[in-house]
Scaffold this motif. Structure first.
Motif, PDB file in Angstrom:
ATOM      1  N   LEU A  68       0.885  -1.220  -0.081  1.00  0.00           N
ATOM      2  CA  LEU A  68       0.107  -0.127  -0.189  1.00  0.00           C
ATOM      3  C   LEU A  68       1.039   1.356  -0.178  1.00  0.00           C
ATOM      4  O   LEU A  68       0.246   2.333  -0.391  1.00  0.00           O
ATOM      5  N   ALA A  69       2.093   1.249   0.489  1.00  0.00           N
ATOM      6  CA  ALA A  69       3.025   2.189   0.496  1.00  0.00           C
ATOM      7  C   ALA A  69       3.390   2.846  -0.832  1.00  0.00           C
ATOM      8  O   ALA A  69       3.675   4.177  -1.128  1.00  0.00           O
ATOM      9  N   GLY A  70       3.181   1.951  -1.912  1.00  0.00           N
ATOM     10  CA  GLY A  70       3.437   2.229  -3.236  1.00  0.00           C
ATOM     11  C   GLY A  70       2.224   2.803  -4.051  1.00  0.00           C
ATOM     12  O   GLY A  70       2.444   3.001  -5.140  1.00  0.00           O
ATOM     13  N   ALA A  71       0.830   2.923  -3.382  1.00  0.00           N
ATOM     14  CA  ALA A  71      -0.341   3.149  -4.034  1.00  0.00           C
ATOM     15  C   ALA A  71      -0.198   4.550  -4.552  1.00  0.00           C
ATOM     16  O   ALA A  71      -0.797   4.819  -5.618  1.00  0.00           O
ATOM     17  N   GLU A  72       0.358   5.255  -3.848  1.00  0.00           N
ATOM     18  CA  GLU A  72       0.317   6.870  -3.901  1.00  0.00           C
ATOM     19  C   GLU A  72       1.238   7.174  -5.267  1.00  0.00           C
ATOM     20  O   GLU A  72       0.684   8.092  -5.977  1.00  0.00           O
ATOM     21  N   VAL A  73       2.087   6.375  -5.314  1.00  0.00           N
ATOM     22  CA  VAL A  73       3.130   6.558  -6.581  1.00  0.00           C
ATOM     23  C   VAL A  73       2.356   6.203  -7.764  1.00  0.00           C
ATOM     24  O   VAL A  73       2.445   6.800  -9.002  1.00  0.00           O
TER      25      VAL A  73
END
Length: 249
Positions: free
Chosen positions: A74-79
């Motif tokens: 989920l940490a990469g979702a914004e990217v």
């Protein structure tokens, strides 16, 4: 709070939107990378009904409390959503709207809790765009007051540009240590400024609350007779009385 409401008969959905996955761990849900999670909901438009997992609570029927877990993916979702121009703030809202009502038109759940990350990025914006109300837990320490001001400013921006219906309906004082003068001063200042928005119930600082996640439980099942558990049960009663649901009377 979610476990306490489920134990009182409410149907509750917890959506873990924090890449650390603390809510998932505390509810006993496995969430290694690759687990169907909120990442799939936000990025790939997966259905909540597909990725939701049942939370086992002694004496509570299966399906009473569901958790959509979070993974570190989920940490990469914004990217990954950075290049999406239209509707990226409303991914979660769309998923919740599709889930909350069954095909027969009846509500599937009484409460939806969205556990947000500690940052004010696109994940939190998705949560605030989907929510009708905001419940803010306030740790009874000075730095929490500084963070509260920043959060309220963000909510005002969300109200102006994304979700005009959102309101800060509830504040809950937590980690209260009656032995310190500061805790009492923080509680008094919050009550004076926000009035009835602040719940009468206060959650005390409790070792049992801190220990429970290490056993993959909430304090409600880890030690039901502890001060922390009884305080959260009181908070659930108070929340239900503020907005009574048919199953929690």
């Amino acid at each position: 709070m979610a476990v306490a409401l489920a134990m009182r008969g409410a149907r509750v959905l917890v959506i873990d939107l924090d890449p650390q996955g603390n809510a998932s761990t505390g509810l006993g849900i496995d969430h290694p990378n690759g687990t169907p999670s909120t990442y799939d909901v936000i990025v790939d438009n997966a259905e909540l009904a597909v990725v939701g997992a049942n939370v086992e609570i002694p004496g509570v029927p299966a399906g009473q409390l569901l958790c959509v877990p979070a993974t570190s993916d989920l940490a990469g979702a914004e990217v990954e959503l950075a290049g999406v121009v239209v509707g990226r703030e409303f991914r979660l809202r769309k998923a919740i709207d599709a889930y909350v009502q069954s095909r027969e038109g009846e509500d599937r759940v009484d409460y939806v809790f969205i556990d947000c990350p500690p940052s004010l990025g696109l994940l939190t914006v998705n949560a605030l765009a989907a929510a009708g109300e905001v419940l803010i837990p306030i740790q009874c320490e000075y730095y929490a007051l500084e963070g509260l001001g920043q959060l309220l400013e963000t909510i005002e921006l969300i109200r102006g540009y994304v979700n005009p219906a959102i309101v800060v309906s509830t504040m809950l004082l937590t980690m209260y240590d009656a032995r310190t003068k500061l805790a009492g001063q923080v509680a008094q200042e919050v009550r004076e400024h926000f009035g009835d928005t602040v719940m009468a119930t206060i959650i005390p600082r409790s070792v049992k609350v801190s220990e429970a996640p290490s056993y993959r439980q909430s304090v409600m099942t880890y030690d039901p007779s502890s001060r922390g558990a009884l305080s959260y049960l009181d908070a659930a009663r108070e929340l239900a009385s503020r907005d009574p649901k048919p199953n929690t009377e």
